[in-house]
Design a protein around this motif. Structure first.
Motif, PDB file in Angstrom:
ATOM      1  N   ILE A   1       1.351  13.177  -0.441  1.00  0.00           N
ATOM      2  CA  ILE A   1       0.950  11.854  -0.573  1.00  0.00           C
ATOM      3  C   ILE A   1       2.374  11.048  -0.441  1.00  0.00           C
ATOM      4  CG2 ILE A   1       0.405   9.895  -2.405  1.00  0.00           C
ATOM      5  CD1 ILE A   1      -1.495  12.176  -3.551  1.00  0.00           C
ATOM      6  N   ALA A   2       3.460  11.138  -0.905  1.00  0.00           N
ATOM      7  CA  ALA A   2       4.663  10.531  -0.652  1.00  0.00           C
ATOM      8  C   ALA A   2       4.949  10.440   0.482  1.00  0.00           C
ATOM      9  CB  ALA A   2       5.798  10.852  -1.773  1.00  0.00           C
ATOM     10  N   ASP A   3       5.073  11.519   1.225  1.00  0.00           N
ATOM     11  CA  ASP A   3       5.333  11.770   2.774  1.00  0.00           C
ATOM     12  C   ASP A   3       4.499  10.538   3.573  1.00  0.00           C
ATOM     13  OD1 ASP A   3       7.251  13.291   2.264  1.00  0.00           O
ATOM     14  OD2 ASP A   3       5.963  15.086   2.964  1.00  0.00           O
ATOM     15  N   ALA A   4       3.279  10.598   3.184  1.00  0.00           N
ATOM     16  CA  ALA A   4       2.320   9.789   4.068  1.00  0.00           C
ATOM     17  C   ALA A   4       2.104   8.154   3.598  1.00  0.00           C
ATOM     18  CB  ALA A   4       1.044  10.456   4.064  1.00  0.00           C
ATOM     19  N   LEU A   5       2.742   7.978   2.429  1.00  0.00           N
ATOM     20  CA  LEU A   5       2.629   6.489   1.935  1.00  0.00           C
ATOM     21  C   LEU A   5       3.368   5.577   2.697  1.00  0.00           C
ATOM     22  CD1 LEU A   5       1.578   4.859  -0.341  1.00  0.00           C
ATOM     23  CD2 LEU A   5       3.571   5.634  -1.621  1.00  0.00           C
ATOM     24  N   ASP A   6       2.521   4.674   3.198  1.00  0.00           N
ATOM     25  CA  ASP A   6       2.909   3.654   3.804  1.00  0.00           C
ATOM     26  C   ASP A   6       2.188   2.248   3.312  1.00  0.00           C
ATOM     27  OD1 ASP A   6       0.453   3.466   4.864  1.00  0.00           O
ATOM     28  OD2 ASP A   6       1.218   4.202   6.745  1.00  0.00           O
ATOM     29  N   MET A   7       2.679   1.170   3.871  1.00  0.00           N
ATOM     30  CA  MET A   7       2.070  -0.413   3.412  1.00  0.00           C
ATOM     31  C   MET A   7       0.527  -0.280   3.411  1.00  0.00           C
ATOM     32  SD  MET A   7       4.292  -1.446   1.792  1.00  0.00           S
ATOM     33  CE  MET A   7       3.791  -3.088   1.435  1.00  0.00           C
ATOM     34  N   ASP A   8      -0.053   0.595   4.439  1.00  0.00           N
ATOM     35  CA  ASP A   8      -1.462   0.482   4.403  1.00  0.00           C
ATOM     36  C   ASP A   8      -2.027   1.565   3.133  1.00  0.00           C
ATOM     37  OD1 ASP A   8      -1.764  -0.568   6.881  1.00  0.00           O
ATOM     38  OD2 ASP A   8      -1.611   1.075   7.951  1.00  0.00           O
ATOM     39  N   GLY A   9      -1.340   2.165   2.472  1.00  0.00           N
ATOM     40  CA  GLY A   9      -1.909   2.897   1.540  1.00  0.00           C
ATOM     41  C   GLY A   9      -1.411   2.385   0.090  1.00  0.00           C
ATOM     42  N   THR A  10      -0.645   1.410   0.027  1.00  0.00           N
ATOM     43  CA  THR A  10      -0.293   0.856  -1.288  1.00  0.00           C
ATOM     44  C   THR A  10      -1.309   0.431  -2.206  1.00  0.00           C
ATOM     45  OG1 THR A  10       1.524  -0.370  -2.357  1.00  0.00           O
ATOM     46  CG2 THR A  10       0.208  -1.679  -0.574  1.00  0.00           C
ATOM     47  N   GLY A  11      -1.042   0.518  -3.310  1.00  0.00           N
ATOM     48  CA  GLY A  11      -1.822   0.009  -4.316  1.00  0.00           C
ATOM     49  C   GLY A  11      -3.011   0.987  -4.691  1.00  0.00           C
ATOM     50  N   ARG A  12      -3.093   2.233  -4.125  1.00  0.00           N
ATOM     51  CA  ARG A  12      -4.245   3.005  -4.522  1.00  0.00           C
ATOM     52  C   ARG A  12      -4.114   3.983  -5.388  1.00  0.00           C
ATOM     53  NH1 ARG A  12      -5.455   4.167   1.802  1.00  0.00           N
ATOM     54  NH2 ARG A  12      -6.481   2.330   2.281  1.00  0.00           N
ATOM     55  N   PHE A  13      -5.249   4.386  -6.250  1.00  0.00           N
ATOM     56  CA  PHE A  13      -5.261   5.414  -7.068  1.00  0.00           C
ATOM     57  C   PHE A  13      -5.737   6.773  -6.555  1.00  0.00           C
ATOM     58  CE2 PHE A  13      -7.483   6.707 -11.677  1.00  0.00           C
ATOM     59  CZ  PHE A  13      -6.414   7.529 -11.712  1.00  0.00           C
ATOM     60  N   LEU A  14      -4.723   7.715  -6.500  1.00  0.00           N
ATOM     61  CA  LEU A  14      -5.268   8.959  -5.499  1.00  0.00           C
ATOM     62  C   LEU A  14      -5.268  10.139  -6.687  1.00  0.00           C
ATOM     63  CD1 LEU A  14      -3.049   8.290  -2.676  1.00  0.00           C
ATOM     64  CD2 LEU A  14      -5.568   7.877  -2.925  1.00  0.00           C
ATOM     65  N   ASP A  15      -6.170  11.259  -6.318  1.00  0.00           N
ATOM     66  CA  ASP A  15      -5.880  12.608  -6.886  1.00  0.00           C
ATOM     67  C   ASP A  15      -4.887  13.187  -6.112  1.00  0.00           C
ATOM     68  OD1 ASP A  15      -7.748  12.551  -9.016  1.00  0.00           O
ATOM     69  OD2 ASP A  15      -9.385  13.187  -7.583  1.00  0.00           O
ATOM     70  N   TRP A  16      -4.267  14.302  -6.996  1.00  0.00           N
ATOM     71  CA  TRP A  16      -3.154  14.900  -6.280  1.00  0.00           C
ATOM     72  C   TRP A  16      -3.455  15.456  -4.853  1.00  0.00           C
ATOM     73  CZ3 TRP A  16      -3.681  20.194  -4.796  1.00  0.00           C
ATOM     74  CH2 TRP A  16      -4.804  20.693  -5.272  1.00  0.00           C
ATOM     75  N   ASP A  17      -4.620  15.684  -4.448  1.00  0.00           N
ATOM     76  CA  ASP A  17      -5.172  16.143  -3.041  1.00  0.00           C
ATOM     77  C   ASP A  17      -5.336  14.986  -2.230  1.00  0.00           C
ATOM     78  OD1 ASP A  17      -7.437  15.235  -4.083  1.00  0.00           O
ATOM     79  OD2 ASP A  17      -8.589  17.291  -4.026  1.00  0.00           O
ATOM     80  N   GLY A  18      -5.278  13.804  -2.469  1.00  0.00           N
ATOM     81  CA  GLY A  18      -5.073  12.755  -1.796  1.00  0.00           C
ATOM     82  C   GLY A  18      -6.515  12.012  -1.797  1.00  0.00           C
ATOM     83  N   ALA A  19      -7.372  12.469  -2.499  1.00  0.00           N
ATOM     84  CA  ALA A  19      -8.869  11.799  -2.583  1.00  0.00           C
ATOM     85  C   ALA A  19      -8.662  10.537  -3.616  1.00  0.00           C
ATOM     86  CB  ALA A  19      -9.680  12.629  -3.218  1.00  0.00           C
ATOM     87  N   GLU A  20      -9.424   9.487  -2.788  1.00  0.00           N
ATOM     88  CA  GLU A  20      -8.984   8.183  -3.818  1.00  0.00           C
ATOM     89  C   GLU A  20     -10.156   8.097  -5.128  1.00  0.00           C
ATOM     90  OE1 GLU A  20      -8.975   4.793  -1.264  1.00  0.00           O
ATOM     91  OE2 GLU A  20      -8.401   3.512  -2.637  1.00  0.00           O
ATOM     92  N   ARG A  21      -9.344   7.653  -6.090  1.00  0.00           N
ATOM     93  CA  ARG A  21     -10.281   7.603  -7.179  1.00  0.00           C
ATOM     94  C   ARG A  21     -10.528   6.166  -7.646  1.00  0.00           C
ATOM     95  NH1 ARG A  21     -11.162  11.032 -12.119  1.00  0.00           N
ATOM     96  NH2 ARG A  21     -10.374  13.289 -11.109  1.00  0.00           N
ATOM     97  N   PRO A  22     -11.468   5.774  -8.553  1.00  0.00           N
ATOM     98  CA  PRO A  22     -11.894   4.692  -8.953  1.00  0.00           C
ATOM     99  C   PRO A  22     -10.897   4.251 -10.033  1.00  0.00           C
ATOM    100  CG  PRO A  22     -13.342   6.029  -9.754  1.00  0.00           C
ATOM    101  CD  PRO A  22     -12.535   7.009  -9.128  1.00  0.00           C
ATOM    102  N   TYR A  23     -10.281   3.076 -10.000  1.00  0.00           N
ATOM    103  CA  TYR A  23      -9.188   2.564 -11.101  1.00  0.00           C
ATOM    104  C   TYR A  23     -10.193   2.420 -12.387  1.00  0.00           C
ATOM    105  CZ  TYR A  23      -4.879   1.532  -8.847  1.00  0.00           C
ATOM    106  OH  TYR A  23      -3.696   1.653  -8.068  1.00  0.00           O
TER     107      TYR A  23
END
Ligand code: NAP
Length: 238
Positions: free
Chosen positions: A216-238
């Motif tokens: 997740i850290a490797d892929a993280l850019d400004m398009d992905g900022t502010g998200r809440f993710l599971d460890w496997d990259g799936a998006e979670r509801p805040y």
């Protein structure tokens, strides 16, 4: 290219697995522990320095992180993994129910899990801004999700509220640091076989969670900022 990474809580559990994986691929890691004398596993890792940091000592956090960031020669990534739950603070069980609630253990949890994480970012912020790829990964928990409130776990006011607050702090960091080009995400590491997790009963090896969080850290850019993710990259509801 090797990155310069601060990992909090790197002496054991998920933090040690993160430091181990980052070290194995050649990154430079400042790994924080409360007691360096007990951090032999961390100290043995190539490219890793052991840094003393107690997030409960709020006044010391930003200056200590600034000093370790200088020693590291810059910071490209912060992974805030250190945390306490109800069982790790004095009288913490009181925060498990409103019928037993006490202020001090609640505040002890917030001081480490929320305030501490933000002070780590503050301490390294100049270096994050100077980095070509500064970013922040805050390890939170599904227990801090409001939209996806987990009814199969204890109400646990201290830890749940602290992780929900860290989720919001991450969302706010993403907003404040947007002009600086620094993305921030909240990551649920899953139920892991660590001291805080479920021991042998838990679903997930912390090594697997660490690998997911690094991806997740490797892929993280400004398009992905502010998200809440599971460890496997799936998006979670805040
Ligand atoms: N385990 C799970 O199933 C699970 C599930 C959801 C979320 N999480 C989150 O995942 C992260 C890692 O958890 P874990 O399972 O690795 O926990 P852990 O095995 O209990 O380790 C906790 C870490 O936090 C550090 N820490 C505690 N108090 C500190 C303080 N005052 N100052 C600085 N460091 C402090 C500890 O350092 P010392 O060695 O000095 O005590 C240790 O490195 C945490 O943010 C946790 O909330 C865990």
């Amino acid at each position: 290219m090797a990155e310069r990474v601060i990992v909090t809580g790197a002496g054991r559990g998920l933090g040690l697995c993160l430091a181990r994986a980052l070290s194995a691929r050649g990154d430079l890691v400042a790994g924080t522990v409360r007691d360096p004398s007990g951090a032999g596993d961390l100290a043995a890792l190539p490219g890793v320095t052991v840094e003393q940091l107690d997030l409960a000592d709020s006044a010391s956090v930003a200056p200590a992180v600034a000093a370790m960031a200088d020693r590291l020669g810059g910071v490209d990534l912060i992974i805030n993994s250190a945390a306490v739950n109800a069982m790790s603070v004095p009288d913490g069980r009181a925060t498990l129910s409103v019928r037993t609630m006490q202020a001090d253990p609640m505040l002890d949890i917030f001081r480490v899990d929320v305030v501490g994480a933000l002070l780590v970012v503050r301490g390294a912020l100049d270096h994050l801004v100077a980095s070509p790829r500064g970013r922040v990964v805050n390890v939170t928990s599904w227990l801090g999700s409001i939209g996806g409130y987990a009814t199969d776990s204890a109400v646990n006011y201290g830890y749940r509220s602290a992780k929900a607050a860290l989720n919001m702090a991450t969302r706010a960091l993403a907003a404040e640091l947007q002009p600086d080009g620094i993305p921030a995400v909240a990551v649920n590491p899953g139920w892991m076989r660590t001291a805080m997790g479920g021991g042998d009963h838990a679903d997930l090896a912390p090594e697997d969670s660490a690998a997911g969080i690094i991806a997740i850290a490797d892929a993280l850019d400004m398009d992905g900022t502010g998200r809440f993710l599971d460890w496997d990259g799936a998006e979670r509801p805040y």
